[in-house]
Structures are given as structure tokens and as C-alpha cells.
Design a protein around this motif. Structure first.
Motif, PDB file in Angstrom:
ATOM      1  N   THR A 291       0.403  -3.294   8.849  1.00  0.00           N
ATOM      2  CA  THR A 291       0.423  -3.251   7.088  1.00  0.00           C
ATOM      3  C   THR A 291       1.357  -2.145   6.800  1.00  0.00           C
ATOM      4  OG1 THR A 291      -2.004  -3.524   7.708  1.00  0.00           O
ATOM      5  CG2 THR A 291      -1.178  -2.822   5.363  1.00  0.00           C
ATOM      6  N   ALA A 292       2.419  -2.542   5.777  1.00  0.00           N
ATOM      7  CA  ALA A 292       3.273  -1.632   5.136  1.00  0.00           C
ATOM      8  C   ALA A 292       2.618  -0.564   4.263  1.00  0.00           C
ATOM      9  CB  ALA A 292       4.130  -2.637   4.274  1.00  0.00           C
ATOM     10  N   LYS A 293       2.778   0.627   4.361  1.00  0.00           N
ATOM     11  CA  LYS A 293       2.313   1.499   3.603  1.00  0.00           C
ATOM     12  C   LYS A 293       2.706   1.247   2.240  1.00  0.00           C
ATOM     13  CE  LYS A 293       1.294   4.821   7.280  1.00  0.00           C
ATOM     14  NZ  LYS A 293       2.057   5.930   8.007  1.00  0.00           N
ATOM     15  N   ARG A 294       1.880   1.608   1.159  1.00  0.00           N
ATOM     16  CA  ARG A 294       2.238   1.899  -0.122  1.00  0.00           C
ATOM     17  C   ARG A 294       1.689   2.654  -0.960  1.00  0.00           C
ATOM     18  NH1 ARG A 294       0.614  -4.472  -1.771  1.00  0.00           N
ATOM     19  NH2 ARG A 294       0.654  -3.634  -3.768  1.00  0.00           N
ATOM     20  N   LEU A 295       1.994   3.329  -2.158  1.00  0.00           N
ATOM     21  CA  LEU A 295       1.489   4.416  -2.731  1.00  0.00           C
ATOM     22  C   LEU A 295       0.355   3.927  -3.857  1.00  0.00           C
ATOM     23  CD1 LEU A 295       4.370   6.620  -3.015  1.00  0.00           C
ATOM     24  CD2 LEU A 295       2.611   6.966  -1.535  1.00  0.00           C
ATOM     25  N   ASN A 296       0.448   2.707  -4.268  1.00  0.00           N
ATOM     26  CA  ASN A 296      -0.571   2.173  -4.990  1.00  0.00           C
ATOM     27  C   ASN A 296      -0.483   2.867  -6.474  1.00  0.00           C
ATOM     28  OD1 ASN A 296      -1.714   0.111  -3.482  1.00  0.00           O
ATOM     29  ND2 ASN A 296      -2.639   1.732  -2.389  1.00  0.00           N
ATOM     30  N   LEU A 297       0.754   3.054  -6.911  1.00  0.00           N
ATOM     31  CA  LEU A 297       1.044   3.669  -8.159  1.00  0.00           C
ATOM     32  C   LEU A 297       0.675   3.044  -9.209  1.00  0.00           C
ATOM     33  CD1 LEU A 297       4.934   4.592  -7.460  1.00  0.00           C
ATOM     34  CD2 LEU A 297       2.845   6.093  -7.421  1.00  0.00           C
ATOM     35  N   PRO A 298       0.059   3.696 -10.619  1.00  0.00           N
ATOM     36  CA  PRO A 298      -0.155   3.027 -11.773  1.00  0.00           C
ATOM     37  C   PRO A 298       1.105   1.859 -12.074  1.00  0.00           C
ATOM     38  CG  PRO A 298      -0.454   5.305 -12.019  1.00  0.00           C
ATOM     39  CD  PRO A 298       0.306   5.055 -10.643  1.00  0.00           C
ATOM     40  N   GLY A 299       0.604   0.656 -12.419  1.00  0.00           N
ATOM     41  CA  GLY A 299       1.532  -0.383 -12.642  1.00  0.00           C
ATOM     42  C   GLY A 299       1.712  -1.162 -11.369  1.00  0.00           C
ATOM     43  N   GLU A 300       1.589  -0.709 -10.071  1.00  0.00           N
ATOM     44  CA  GLU A 300       2.114  -1.365  -8.959  1.00  0.00           C
ATOM     45  C   GLU A 300       1.549  -2.839  -8.757  1.00  0.00           C
ATOM     46  OE1 GLU A 300       2.360   1.039  -5.501  1.00  0.00           O
ATOM     47  OE2 GLU A 300       1.764  -0.331  -4.383  1.00  0.00           O
ATOM     48  N   GLU A 301       0.282  -2.847  -9.061  1.00  0.00           N
ATOM     49  CA  GLU A 301      -0.211  -4.291  -8.971  1.00  0.00           C
ATOM     50  C   GLU A 301       0.476  -5.359  -9.589  1.00  0.00           C
ATOM     51  OE1 GLU A 301      -2.233  -5.752  -6.553  1.00  0.00           O
ATOM     52  OE2 GLU A 301      -2.147  -3.677  -5.649  1.00  0.00           O
ATOM     53  N   THR A 302       0.977  -4.872 -10.839  1.00  0.00           N
ATOM     54  CA  THR A 302       1.515  -5.736 -11.934  1.00  0.00           C
ATOM     55  C   THR A 302       2.867  -6.289 -11.550  1.00  0.00           C
ATOM     56  OG1 THR A 302       0.213  -4.523 -13.759  1.00  0.00           O
ATOM     57  CG2 THR A 302       2.271  -6.257 -14.401  1.00  0.00           C
ATOM     58  N   TYR A 303       3.561  -5.252 -10.840  1.00  0.00           N
ATOM     59  CA  TYR A 303       4.919  -5.511 -10.515  1.00  0.00           C
ATOM     60  C   TYR A 303       5.253  -5.629  -8.865  1.00  0.00           C
ATOM     61  CZ  TYR A 303       5.039  -4.479 -15.481  1.00  0.00           C
ATOM     62  OH  TYR A 303       4.935  -4.344 -16.652  1.00  0.00           O
ATOM     63  N   TRP A 304       4.124  -5.822  -8.361  1.00  0.00           N
ATOM     64  CA  TRP A 304       4.297  -6.112  -6.754  1.00  0.00           C
ATOM     65  C   TRP A 304       5.084  -7.302  -6.540  1.00  0.00           C
ATOM     66  CZ3 TRP A 304       4.725  -3.584  -2.427  1.00  0.00           C
ATOM     67  CH2 TRP A 304       4.607  -4.586  -1.000  1.00  0.00           C
ATOM     68  N   GLN A 305       6.001  -7.595  -5.982  1.00  0.00           N
ATOM     69  CA  GLN A 305       6.868  -8.664  -5.734  1.00  0.00           C
ATOM     70  C   GLN A 305       7.640  -9.128  -7.059  1.00  0.00           C
ATOM     71  OE1 GLN A 305       8.021 -10.239  -2.788  1.00  0.00           O
ATOM     72  NE2 GLN A 305       7.143  -8.358  -1.874  1.00  0.00           N
ATOM     73  N   ASN A 306       7.504  -8.268  -8.227  1.00  0.00           N
ATOM     74  CA  ASN A 306       8.217  -8.652  -9.390  1.00  0.00           C
ATOM     75  C   ASN A 306       9.027  -7.256  -9.253  1.00  0.00           C
ATOM     76  OD1 ASN A 306       7.509 -11.149 -10.207  1.00  0.00           O
ATOM     77  ND2 ASN A 306       5.669 -10.279 -10.386  1.00  0.00           N
ATOM     78  N   GLY A 307       9.861  -6.785  -8.414  1.00  0.00           N
ATOM     79  CA  GLY A 307      10.350  -5.622  -8.608  1.00  0.00           C
ATOM     80  C   GLY A 307      10.056  -4.649  -7.582  1.00  0.00           C
TER      81      GLY A 307
END
Ligand code: FAD
Length: 322
Positions: free
Chosen positions: A126-142
Motif C-alpha cells: 500500500t502506497a503511503k499517503r498523508l491524507n491531506l485536506p482536499g486529497e480525497e477530492t483530487y486523488w487521481q485528479n492531480g
């Protein structure tokens, strides 16, 4: 007892390209494989990491590209076509110290175990992510966690891009992205890279890469459709800066999904299962590993599929002698 105390010839744990390729080969060799595809194992849906991406453009056979979820649906259909039995369950524990091997399903640890003569572990990473604010919206869209996979996509071309991390992967990804992006911000929480000297020197000499030292990302922002900027904070001065970027790539490492096998198989310091070079053999005879759970270097769908094929062929030959 699972399936009337039957001893399965091959049990495959995991359902990405490695697991399904192993299943196709094992099924066509009449080994009647049983696959545990996982139920949100490692936080990822059955089908593996490709279910989290949009376009896959580098898997041979699809000249126009194919969406990640569609490709994983094809893998699954091909496994089923040749008779693989697939259970949507996660394996939480195993006992590799005796034959047949024993496997327990998550939530059913008090029930009798599944029995197997051989096991192919293809549980991925599993690639580590930081789950920043906004990340869910722009995951794979930037936002992505794989520059080699996604860097060449049109949305990243000629755009300023950010890479987060300071190790060899971050250095490699930043250098790779200079082919596509107009400028690469390399954001690192310290003031020197952890990458090997040669990689670090290459990065620092590259005029397209701008290190952003002592900084951590705080927030991703966009126009509701795609990422447009990244807010970063300098941890020494407290200064906050908004970088205009069209892409953000995490390069902060992966976690191999190897927890159920800890203490029973040889692993490296990061928890990757060690395989004998040029094969899928692990430290326990009859247990084979394929894909990203044993590969921290290439981490591609096609290399995972290739090693899944190796694991099935290794298991088939091993079973012939046992
Ligand atoms: P995975 O795909 O990681 O799948 C393993 C799956 O097994 C898990 O996700 C889970 O569902 C299941 N599982 C895990 N643990 C258990 C358990 N205990 N019991 C049962 N089931 C379990 N590669 C490319 O070649 N091209 C691309 O364009 C590309 N794009 C990518 C985009 C993103 C965002 C990411 C994160 C990766 C991308 N990759 C791409 C990399 C590629 O997805 C991986 O290299 C590949 O999927 C690894 O395959 P695998 O079979 O080893 O495991």
C-alpha cells in the motif's frame, strides 16, 4: 471446517495482477487454485492497487489504455474462466510451521483453518499517503503515488509538479518527472536528502528541480475538478507558502501487506518478503511470493503479473515432487 477439511493444492492470497496471473496459470495446470481476494485488505479493494487509479497506459495489450478497475475486472474474469474458486475474504493468520499449511480468515479465527499444500502470497503493498485536506477530492485528479505510472498523463505535462519525500524514491521520481513537468518542487521536511549521494547530487544539479527544504505539506487545493495548488509550511520559520502545482506525487514509501506472515518467513527490514533471486521461493518450502509484497524496486502491474506467473510455475513444479 472450511470446504470439508479439504487440502487445497494451491491457495493464493491476494488479488492484484500477481495473484490473478498465478491463478490463471495454476488453474490451467489443473491445480484447482483457491484465491482469497481480500475484503478491503490493507485498505484497498479486492483487485489491488490498480482499483485506485484511472488510466493504465503501460500494460501491454491495451493500445488505447484501460482504466485500472476495468483491467482488474478482466484479471478476475480470466481467473474464474479457468476454474479458480475466489473467496472475498482476508487471510489474517497462517501457520507455516506444519504441513498442510493452515490459514485463518479474518473474523473467523475461531473456526477451523483452511488447509493448503502450497501457498502463493500476492498480497501487494500500500502506497503511503498523508491524507491531506482536499486529497480525497483530487486523488487521481492531480494527486498520485506513482510517478512512473502517472507522470506521462496529459494533466501533468508542462505543469509545475510537487514531489513529497527525501529518499531514493523521491529523488528518482523528481528526476523522472522533469521529462514532463515545467518545474518540480521537491518538498522535504529536513534540509538534506536521505537519498544516496549520487541520486541526491543528480537532483540538486537539475535546473528543473527546486528543493523546498524543512517543509511539510498542509493542504491541497483545486478548482473542484483538479488540483491547482499545494500549501506548505516551513517547520523552522513557520512561514506558509502556496505553490501553484498541477500535480502532487507522494514518494514517502510503501507498506508491504506482509503482517500475517511476520516471524514465519524471512523479510527485509521494511517487511518485504525475501525471495530467492530469479524465483518466487521464500524461506519456507512450499510457500511462494509474487508481486509488490516482495518487490520494492519495480512495483509495476506487469512485473507483478510476471512474478505471479513465476510463482504458479514454481508451485506446480514443487508440488510434483511432494
Ligand atoms: P496489489 O495490486 O497491491 O494487490 C494485492 C491485493 O491483495 C490487495 O490490494 C488486497 O486486495 C489483497 N490482499 C492484501 N492482503 C491480503 C490478505 N491478507 N488476504 C487476502 N487478500 C489480501 N502499475 C502499472 O504498471 N501501471 C500503472 O499505470 C500503475 N498505476 C498505479 C497507480 C497508483 C495510484 C498506484 C498506487 C499504483 C499503480 N501501479 C501501476 C502499480 C501497480 O498497481 C502495482 O505494482 C500492482 O498492482 C502490484 O500488484 P500485486 O499483485 O503485487 O498487488
Amino acid at each position: 471446517m472450511h470446504e470439508n477439511n479439504k487440502i487445497h493444492k494451491v491457495v493464493i492470497i491476494g488479488s492484484g495482477p500477481a495473484g490473478h496471473t498465478a491463478a490463471v496459470y495454476a488453474a490451467r495446470a489443473d491445480l484447482m487454485p483457491v484465491m482469497f481476494e481480500g475484503f478491503m485488505a490493507g485498505g484497498v479493494a479486492a483487485g489491488g492497487q490498480l482499483t485506485t487509479t484511472t488510466e493504465v497506459e503501460n500494460y501491454p495489450g491495451f493500445p488505447e489504455g484501460i482504466s485500472g478497475p476495468e483491467l482488474t475486472d478482466h484479471f478476475r474474469a480470466q481467473s474464474l474462466r479457468f476454474g479458480t474458486v475466489i473467496h472475498t475474504e482476508t487471510i489474517s493468520q497462517v501457520d507455516l510451521s506444519k504441513r498442510p499449511f493452515q490459514l485463518w480468515r479474518e473474523g473467523m479465527e475461531n473456526e477451523p483453518p483452511v488447509l493448503a499444500s502450497s501457498i502463493i502470497i500476492a498480497t501487494g503493498a500500500t502506497a503511503k499517503r498523508l491524507n491531506l485536506p482536499g486529497e480525497e477530492t483530487y486523488w487521481q485528479n492531480g494527486i498520485s503515488a506513482c510517478a512512473v505510472c502517472d507522470g506521462a498523463l496529459p494533466i501533468y505535462r508542462n505543469a509545475p509538479l510537487a514531489v513529497i519525500g527525501g529518499g531514493d524514491s523521491a529523488a528518482e521520481e523528481a528526476t523522472f518527472l522533469t521529462k514532463f513537468g515545467s518545474r518540480i518542487f521537491l518538498i522535504h521536511r529536513r534540509d538534506t536528502l536521505r537519498a544516496s549521494r549520487i541520486m541526491a547530487e543528480r537532483v540538486l544539479k537539475n535546473p528543473k528541480i527546486e528543493p523546498v527544504w524543512n517543509s511539510v505539506p498542509l493542504e491541497t487545493k483545486g478548482d473542484t475538478k483538479k488540483l491547482t495548488s499545494l500549501v506548505v509550511k516551513n517547520v523552522q520559520t513557520g512561514d506558509i507558502r502556496e505553490l501553484t502545482v498541477g500535480g502532487l506525487f507522494y514518494a514517502i514509501g510503501h507498506k508491504p501487506n506482509s503482517d500475517p506472515f511476520k516471524g514465519q518467513l524471512e523479510m527485509d527490514a521494511d517487511g518485504y518478503i525475501v525471495t530467492k533471486p530469479g524465483s518466487s521461493f521464500t524461506s519456507v518450502e512450499g510457500v511462494f511470493a509474487a508481486g509488490d509484497v516482495q518487490d520494492k524496486r519495480y512495483r509495476q502491474a506487469i512485473t507483478a503479473a510476471g512474478s505471479g506467473c513465476m510463482a504458479a510455475l514454481d508451485a506446480e513444479r514443487w508440488l510434483e515432487g511432494h
